[in-house]
Design an enzyme around this catalytic site. Structure first.
Site, PDB file in Angstrom:
ATOM      1  CG  ASP A  54     -14.026  10.325  14.510  1.00  0.00           C
ATOM      2  OD1 ASP A  54     -12.920  10.828  14.640  1.00  0.00           O
ATOM      3  OD2 ASP A  54     -14.230   9.134  14.311  1.00  0.00           O
ATOM      4  NE  ARG A 105     -11.532  16.404  10.059  1.00  0.00           N
ATOM      5  CZ  ARG A 105     -10.860  17.476  10.468  1.00  0.00           C
ATOM      6  NH1 ARG A 105     -11.107  18.657   9.940  1.00  0.00           N
ATOM      7  NH2 ARG A 105      -9.940  17.376  11.415  1.00  0.00           N
ATOM      8  CG  ASN A 106     -14.480  14.609  13.147  1.00  0.00           C
ATOM      9  OD1 ASN A 106     -14.769  13.794  12.276  1.00  0.00           O
ATOM     10  ND2 ASN A 106     -13.251  14.834  13.540  1.00  0.00           N
ATOM     11  CG  ASP A 128     -10.174  15.140  14.548  1.00  0.00           C
ATOM     12  OD1 ASP A 128     -10.343  14.064  13.936  1.00  0.00           O
ATOM     13  OD2 ASP A 128      -9.915  16.221  13.979  1.00  0.00           O
TER      14      ASP A 128
HETATM   15  C1  7GT Z   1     -19.565  12.836  10.643  1.00  0.00           C
HETATM   16  C2  7GT Z   1     -19.323  11.415  11.098  1.00  0.00           C
HETATM   17  C3  7GT Z   1     -17.918  11.288  11.761  1.00  0.00           C
HETATM   18  C4  7GT Z   1     -16.806  11.500  10.751  1.00  0.00           C
HETATM   19  N1  7GT Z   1     -16.997  10.616   9.619  1.00  0.00           N
HETATM   20  C5  7GT Z   1     -16.054   9.700   9.148  1.00  0.00           C
HETATM   21  O1  7GT Z   1     -16.248   9.111   8.080  1.00  0.00           O
HETATM   22  N2  7GT Z   1     -14.890   9.409   9.797  1.00  0.00           N
HETATM   23  C6  7GT Z   1     -14.570   9.633  11.181  1.00  0.00           C
HETATM   24  C7  7GT Z   1     -13.202   8.973  11.386  1.00  0.00           C
HETATM   25  C8  7GT Z   1     -12.606   8.957  10.034  1.00  0.00           C
HETATM   26  S1  7GT Z   1     -11.410   7.747   9.723  1.00  0.00           S
HETATM   27  O2  7GT Z   1     -11.903   7.000   8.606  1.00  0.00           O
HETATM   28  O3  7GT Z   1     -10.193   8.468   9.554  1.00  0.00           O
HETATM   29  C9  7GT Z   1     -11.189   6.619  10.942  1.00  0.00           C
HETATM   30  C10 7GT Z   1     -11.769   5.378  10.814  1.00  0.00           C
HETATM   31  C11 7GT Z   1     -11.513   4.418  11.779  1.00  0.00           C
HETATM   32  C12 7GT Z   1     -10.705   4.728  12.879  1.00  0.00           C
HETATM   33  C13 7GT Z   1     -10.136   6.003  12.983  1.00  0.00           C
HETATM   34  C14 7GT Z   1     -10.379   6.959  12.015  1.00  0.00           C
HETATM   35  C15 7GT Z   1     -13.791   8.730   9.112  1.00  0.00           C
HETATM   36  C16 7GT Z   1     -18.282  10.696   8.921  1.00  0.00           C
HETATM   37  C17 7GT Z   1     -19.388  10.406   9.925  1.00  0.00           C
HETATM   38  N3  7GT Z   1     -20.700  10.429   9.288  1.00  0.00           N
HETATM   39  C18 7GT Z   1     -20.838  11.107   7.994  1.00  0.00           C
HETATM   40  C19 7GT Z   1     -21.854   9.895   9.844  1.00  0.00           C
HETATM   41  N4  7GT Z   1     -22.986  10.100   9.148  1.00  0.00           N
HETATM   42  C20 7GT Z   1     -24.164   9.609   9.623  1.00  0.00           C
HETATM   43  N5  7GT Z   1     -24.303   8.933  10.768  1.00  0.00           N
HETATM   44  C21 7GT Z   1     -23.183   8.723  11.495  1.00  0.00           C
HETATM   45  N6  7GT Z   1     -23.028   8.080  12.702  1.00  0.00           N
HETATM   46  C22 7GT Z   1     -21.730   8.119  13.054  1.00  0.00           C
HETATM   47  C23 7GT Z   1     -20.994   8.788  12.078  1.00  0.00           C
HETATM   48  C24 7GT Z   1     -21.916   9.169  11.087  1.00  0.00           C
END
Ligand code: 7GT
Length: 288
Positions: A166, A152-153, A148
């Site tokens: 992620d 975005r990740n 993936d």
């Molecule tokens: C870019 C990052 C990963 C992607 N993401 C996200 O929201 N998701 C990744 C998985 C999906 S999901 O909700 O589909 C998902 C939910 C559960 C099980 C499996 C999938 C959501 C935003 C994150 N983000 C903005 C962060 N910003 C600042 N500090 C951080 N520490 C760690 C992440 C993070």
């Protein structure tokens, strides 16, 4: 032996108690759940640290078992270019659990590139690209395929450091094979998928390299509207049957993402060669 004077749980830094985890706001949403900004504040005086908490909404696609595997995966990864694991939080009754990770205030590469497009130079993009490669090279040594890899990740730790985040779709390649075949492909990010992943649900280090190429394209398009997949999506008429069939066809006819505007030809990944390079990326020092 020295007996533990107190129960291990009290000193287990990776165990977060739900009652001390204060919700602040969402960081991102996906089809299986969400990642939220929380403050772990056991003293209750707002001096606790900020953490990113990934909550799972168990549904047919992503089971608690998959989530436990994701937690296990992230907990053993130690790399400067991979988001840091902090621990887990069990809900009361252990019916569900959350993954606790380090919180990086700059958020994902998408938002960063859109908000900082005027001061991100191609040189900095190549620095980010080389760091993603180093993170992926580390993953490869452990026989992990990310599956993936997309802007975005990717997390922005600072203006000179990005981290792969992620690992919800990450799998280990069996030792007797060179690829991982997915049985029930859930919601697939097909615009980042290599042809063999679209056609046969086959994933390997090479399919991760293909996705890396798409991330390069996103980077050099400043993740804006022209970038994948908004641009590609506009090419498809939704009347026809599955989008992935149409995508597989144009890829088979050697259509590729066009070079982003003002992107040096040598940077535009020329993937006409069948065996894409692995994640070793050599960027001459003078470029960085
Ligand atoms: C870019 C990052 C990963 C992607 N993401 C996200 O929201 N998701 C990744 C998985 C999906 S999901 O909700 O589909 C998902 C939910 C559960 C099980 C499996 C999938 C959501 C935003 C994150 N983000 C903005 C962060 N910003 C600042 N500090 C951080 N520490 C760690 C992440 C993070």
């Amino acid at each position: 032996p020295v007996w533990r004077a107190i129960s291990p749980a009290q000193h287990d830094q990776t165990l977060f108690e739900e009652r001390h985890l204060r919700y602040i706001h969402p960081l991102g949403k996906g089809n299986f759940g969400s990642v939220e900004l929380c403050r772990y504040d056991p003293l209750g005086d707002n001096t606790g640290e900020l953490v990113a908490v990934k909550k799972l909404q168990p549904n047919k696609q992503s089971t608690l078992e998959d989530f436990k595997k994701e937690v296990k995966t992230l907990s053993i990864l130690h790399c400067d270019y991979i988001v840091k694991y902090r621990g887990v939080c069990y809900s009361t009754g252990r019916l569900s659990m959350s993954l606790v990770m380090e919180y990086l205030p700059n958020g994902s590469l998408i938002g960063y590139m859109e908000n900082n497009r005027h001061n991100v130079t191609p040189r900095r993009m190549l620095l980010f690209a080389s760091q993603i490669c180093k993170g992926m090279e580390y993953l490869q040594t452990l026989r992990y395929v990310h599956r993936d890899l997309a802007a975005r990740n990717i997390l922005v730790a600072s203006e000179s450091l990005v981290k792969i985040a992620d690992f919800g779709l990450t799998k280990v390649i069996p030792c007797d094979k060179e690829y991982y075949r997915v049985t029930q492909p859930g919601e697939s990010p097909i615009f980042w998928y290599a042809p063999e992943s679209i056609n046969e649900s086959r994933f390997s280090h090479k399919s991760d390299v293909w996705s890396f190429g798409v991330v390069l394209h996103e980077l050099f398009c400043y993740c804006d509207t022209n970038s994948n997949p908004k641009r590609v999506r506009r090419m498809f008429s939704f009347k026809h049957p599955s989008i992935s069939m149409q995508l597989a066809n144009i890829l088979k006819n050697n259509w590729r993402l066009p070079a982003p505007p003002n992107c040096q030809p040598k940077t535009h990944l020329d993937n006409k060669i069948n065996d894409l390079p692995l994640f070793y990326i050599h960027i001459p020092k003078n470029v960085l």
